[in-house]
Design a protein around this motif. Sequence first.
Motif, PDB file in Angstrom:
ATOM      1  N   ASP A  63       0.808  -1.224   0.000  1.00  0.00           N
ATOM      2  CA  ASP A  63       0.000   0.000   0.000  1.00  0.00           C
ATOM      3  C   ASP A  63       0.842   1.276   0.000  1.00  0.00           C
ATOM      4  OD1 ASP A  63       0.846   0.019   2.593  1.00  0.00           O
ATOM      5  OD2 ASP A  63      -1.126  -0.359   3.494  1.00  0.00           O
ATOM      6  N   ARG A  64       2.164   1.127   0.102  1.00  0.00           N
ATOM      7  CA  ARG A  64       2.996   2.332  -0.034  1.00  0.00           C
ATOM      8  C   ARG A  64       3.071   2.771  -1.499  1.00  0.00           C
ATOM      9  NH1 ARG A  64       8.248   0.169   2.827  1.00  0.00           N
ATOM     10  NH2 ARG A  64       7.688  -1.523   1.408  1.00  0.00           N
ATOM     11  N   SER A  66       0.802   3.869  -3.940  1.00  0.00           N
ATOM     12  CA  SER A  66      -0.603   4.281  -3.878  1.00  0.00           C
ATOM     13  C   SER A  66      -1.225   4.406  -5.273  1.00  0.00           C
ATOM     14  CB  SER A  66      -0.675   5.630  -3.162  1.00  0.00           C
ATOM     15  OG  SER A  66      -1.923   6.225  -3.375  1.00  0.00           O
ATOM     16  N   SER A  67      -2.544   4.093  -5.315  1.00  0.00           N
ATOM     17  CA  SER A  67      -3.284   4.254  -6.572  1.00  0.00           C
ATOM     18  C   SER A  67      -3.954   5.612  -6.650  1.00  0.00           C
ATOM     19  CB  SER A  67      -4.369   3.174  -6.667  1.00  0.00           C
ATOM     20  OG  SER A  67      -3.755   1.944  -6.938  1.00  0.00           O
ATOM     21  N   ASP A  68      -3.886   6.371  -5.579  1.00  0.00           N
ATOM     22  CA  ASP A  68      -4.564   7.665  -5.550  1.00  0.00           C
ATOM     23  C   ASP A  68      -3.724   8.665  -6.344  1.00  0.00           C
ATOM     24  OD1 ASP A  68      -5.991   9.864  -4.958  1.00  0.00           O
ATOM     25  OD2 ASP A  68      -5.518   9.915  -2.819  1.00  0.00           O
ATOM     26  N   ASP A 100      -7.449   4.442  -3.018  1.00  0.00           N
ATOM     27  CA  ASP A 100      -6.889   3.522  -2.016  1.00  0.00           C
ATOM     28  C   ASP A 100      -8.004   3.176  -1.036  1.00  0.00           C
ATOM     29  OD1 ASP A 100      -4.322   3.692  -3.079  1.00  0.00           O
ATOM     30  OD2 ASP A 100      -3.764   5.387  -1.821  1.00  0.00           O
ATOM     31  N   ARG A 305       1.606   4.175 -10.287  1.00  0.00           N
ATOM     32  CA  ARG A 305       1.398   4.360  -8.852  1.00  0.00           C
ATOM     33  C   ARG A 305       2.128   5.643  -8.433  1.00  0.00           C
ATOM     34  NH1 ARG A 305      -1.873   0.906  -9.664  1.00  0.00           N
ATOM     35  NH2 ARG A 305      -2.132  -1.091  -8.606  1.00  0.00           N
ATOM     36  N   ALA A 308       3.527   6.614  -1.535  1.00  0.00           N
ATOM     37  CA  ALA A 308       2.919   7.218  -0.344  1.00  0.00           C
ATOM     38  C   ALA A 308       3.927   7.273   0.806  1.00  0.00           C
ATOM     39  CB  ALA A 308       1.698   6.415   0.078  1.00  0.00           C
TER      40      ALA A 308
END
Length: 412
Positions: A63-64, A66-68, A100, A305, A308
Amino acid sequence: MTVPQMDPPLDLADADLLSPEAVIDPYPLMAALRERDPVHWSERYRSWFVMRFDDVSAALRDDRFSSDRIAPYRRAKLEAADPGVQAAFGVLEDWMVFKDPPDHTRLRRLLNRAFTPRAVSAIRPRVLELADELLDAALARGGAVDLVGDYAYPLTASVIAEMLGVPREDHPRFKDWSDQITGLVFGSLGNPQRYAAGAAGLGELAAYLSELVRRHEREPAEDLISALIAARDDDDALSPDEVVSTGVLLLFAGHETTTSLIGTGLLALVRNPDQRALLEADPALAESAVDELLRYDGPAKTVARVMAADVELRGRTLRRSDRVFLCPASANRDPEVFTDPDRLDITRHGERQLGFGLGLHYCLGAPLARLEAAVAIPRALERLPGLRPVDTELAWHPVLLSRGLRSFPVHV
Ligand code: HEM
């Protein structure tokens, strides 16, 4: 942005996946990067490129990474932009693929309630019927047929439009809108007009779908728009704007990529007559053939990506807010994972390829895409037995995110 800590090998310092040679055939450059500079900093794109299977798989689950990636871009770059472009990015910002958790989790859960395996498998006979209609028309016309423009594109567009509940007479309008939106989603190639055209197309499509949603609210039908409106999770449901935005996502995601898989897949089989003969002799191989075609030359060249957090990877530091392109197309040819990776082998099995991504954002439409390709590719070979490519240079989409033919003209 980061200054890389180690210099890449000199000849790779300026590696460009959008050079004319790499657009036609990216695999030699990907192999060189994978081997000698697997976490590559590109000054040209001010971005990292991650090339090895293990690293791409791990990053897709991390999750580091990020898709945001739309919201920060919109804030940083678009404040001064035209209101149409701003509004268009507002629609994109609601796409689950750009979110995310927890926002992603909520949208995906609601969409899963509408986009069910049953809805997908029910469509199989219709896919075959549509494929036959298009092949009949091509055969009746005779001469050269464009397997992308005359076959794959209208087929996949009609399938997803019909699933959503778009009336048939409106299907042709989707082609123009979708072409325009490509400029917004896959990049403007440095041309602001592509952004403006993309925004205009997206605006028109969103307005069209808003009207369709209102109509379905009054008169529900057996289709995806009605299912999206009805999707409930405890007290939660999609807002009307989210239904529109998700409709745009499904229309776009549902056919650009699948068109590419059918077009490139047919090309790969034409170029590998032994594999084509195998498939023709045994239609039961269609499913494994589709998986192999996705691995060998699939549409997901890269997925983007934004970092984050700072992450160390193979001696490089990817810093928070850096942009990263994870490269499934390169991972899928990694010799550490695939035996003889540059060979097309439709009987290959057991190795997991990354053509539909991995982890939280694993392609929601994978069963539909598989079904469409497994019907459309063998059917075209069967109905056009003498097909051979027109003797002309093939044109590929010159974009980083996706790999696909602009057209594939063949004699039939
Ligand atoms: C061969 C065809 C296709 C390919 C290669 C493909 C590839 C992908 C990939 C690589 C992702 C992950 C993106 C990421 O991690 O950022 C993705 C996500 C997604 N795809 Fe597909 N796709 C295909 C067809 C479809 C179809 C037919 C649909 C729907 C009708 C669809 C809907 C989606 C959606 C909604 C997501 C976002 C999922 C999420 O964020 O949770 N795709 N696709």
